[in-house]
Design an enzyme around this catalytic site. Structure first.
Site, mmCIF file in Angstrom:
data_model
loop_
_atom_site.group_PDB
_atom_site.id
_atom_site.type_symbol
_atom_site.label_atom_id
_atom_site.label_comp_id
_atom_site.label_asym_id
_atom_site.label_seq_id
_atom_site.Cartn_x
_atom_site.Cartn_y
_atom_site.Cartn_z
ATOM 1 N N SER A 151 0.728 -1.292 -0.007
ATOM 2 C CA SER A 151 0.065 0.014 0.030
ATOM 3 C C SER A 151 0.995 1.245 0.088
ATOM 4 O O SER A 151 2.108 1.024 0.421
ATOM 5 C CB SER A 151 -0.993 0.062 1.326
ATOM 6 N N TYR A 164 -2.718 -1.066 10.228
ATOM 7 C CA TYR A 164 -2.378 -1.196 8.848
ATOM 8 C C TYR A 164 -1.207 -0.708 8.355
ATOM 9 O O TYR A 164 -0.562 -1.596 7.484
ATOM 10 C CB TYR A 164 -3.678 -0.450 8.352
HETATM 11 C C1 BGC Z 1 -6.098 1.433 1.934
HETATM 12 C C2 BGC Z 1 -7.435 2.267 1.388
HETATM 13 C C3 BGC Z 1 -6.919 3.650 1.160
HETATM 14 C C4 BGC Z 1 -5.518 3.717 0.280
HETATM 15 C C5 BGC Z 1 -5.195 5.378 0.315
HETATM 16 C C6 BGC Z 1 -4.934 1.632 0.984
HETATM 17 O O1 BGC Z 1 -3.989 0.756 1.006
HETATM 18 O O2 BGC Z 1 -6.525 0.011 2.094
HETATM 19 O O3 BGC Z 1 -8.349 2.053 2.073
HETATM 20 O O4 BGC Z 1 -7.900 4.463 0.495
HETATM 21 O O5 BGC Z 1 -4.679 2.991 0.832
HETATM 22 O O6 BGC Z 1 -5.137 6.088 1.311
#
Ligand code: BGC
Length: 266
Positions: A151, A164
């Site tokens: 991400s 996360y």
């Molecule tokens: C998340 C999303 C988010 C995106 C940008 C991703 O890794 O799961 O919820 O919109 O990152 O912030």
């Protein structure tokens, strides 16, 4: 010619969102695809049907990627079905958001378990197989390919989501360290770091007009991503076209990591 002809791919978390699109795109390039799901059996079956309807090969396989026994069974199911494995897309991921001072250990553990431990357990099995099987030059120039779905939050800190972002930061060094350890065996390990892609994980944001408008300010390219934007990158990283790409992260984020807050001189 199809880029992934005669190859076998396992995509975790493939019943919806980015994983679903990746599974469909890998199959379009000729790969036989194991479509992993955790609880959404219906979704996984639909993905399998979509692939079969366009002439591809796929089957659905249930497993919680955070559970080692289930992961072992999933890999066995892939070998039973296709007798091979060339590509692992470790994509399964969850969010359990909370302000930091209110985040429970349960929320922390759940996210680390799926996003990081799940990636470790699946990658370990894939590497074991790739090392044993070795290079099969008629199929691919690499003995195996692993793609982690990371991400932008492996790089961008994310208030309210520390479990996360910590899981994705961890995933980055997991990816780089495995790559350093296995590159001399012709195994390629890389990550894709998607930005804001329209999937169920963030639909509370992009389906809300105000939040959507605010989100666009964070994306210089001025649109949200589609799962297909990520799937195209996954096909390339899985194929021999990217043979010399090892231990790196491909950002697919419309420029989200370009510090857009500085567009007007900060
Ligand atoms: C998340 C999303 C988010 C995106 C940008 C991703 O890794 O799961 O919820 O919109 O990152 O912030």
């Amino acid at each position: 010619m199809a880029l992934l002809k005669n190859q076998v791919a396992l995509v975790t978390g493939a019943s919806s969102g980015i994983g679903k699109s990746v599974a469909i795109y890998l199959a379009k390039e000729g790969a036989s695809v194991a479509v992993n799901y955790h609880s959404d059996e219906e979704g996984a079956k639909e993905v399998v049907e979509t692939i079969k309807n366009s002439g591809g090969k796929a089957f659905a396989v249930q497993a919680d990627v955070g559970n080692e026994e289930e992961v072992l069974k999933m890999f066995e199911a892939v070998y039973d079905e296709y007798d091979n494995l060339d590509i692992l897309v470790s994509n399964a991921g969850i969010q359990k958001d909370a302000p930091f001072d209110e985040m429970t250990l349960e929320q922390w553990n759940a996210v680390i378990r799926t996003n990081l431990t799940g990636a470790f357990l699946c990658a370990k099995q894939a590497v074991k197989f790739f090392l044993k099987r070795g290079l099969v030059e008629e199929i691919s120039k690499s003995a195996g390919k692993i793609i982690f779905m990371s991400s932008v939050h492996q790089e961008i800190p994310w208030a309210g989501h520390v479990n996360y972002s910590a899981s994705k930061g961890g995933l980055t060094e997991l990816m780089r360290s495995i790559s350093q350890e296995t590159a001399n065996k012709c195994i390629r390990v890389n990550s894709i770091a998607p930005g804001a892609i329209k999937t169920p994980i963030n639909e509370d944001v992009w389906k809300d007009e105000e939040k959507h408008k605010h989100l666009l300010k964070l994306i210089p390219y001025n649109r949200l991503g589609e799962p297909e934007d990520v799937a195209e990158a996954a096909v390339w990283l899985a194929s021999d076209k990217s043979e010399y790409v090892n231990g790196t992260t491909l950002f697919v984020d419309g420029g989200m990591t370009l510090y857009p807050g500085f567009i007007n001189n900060g």
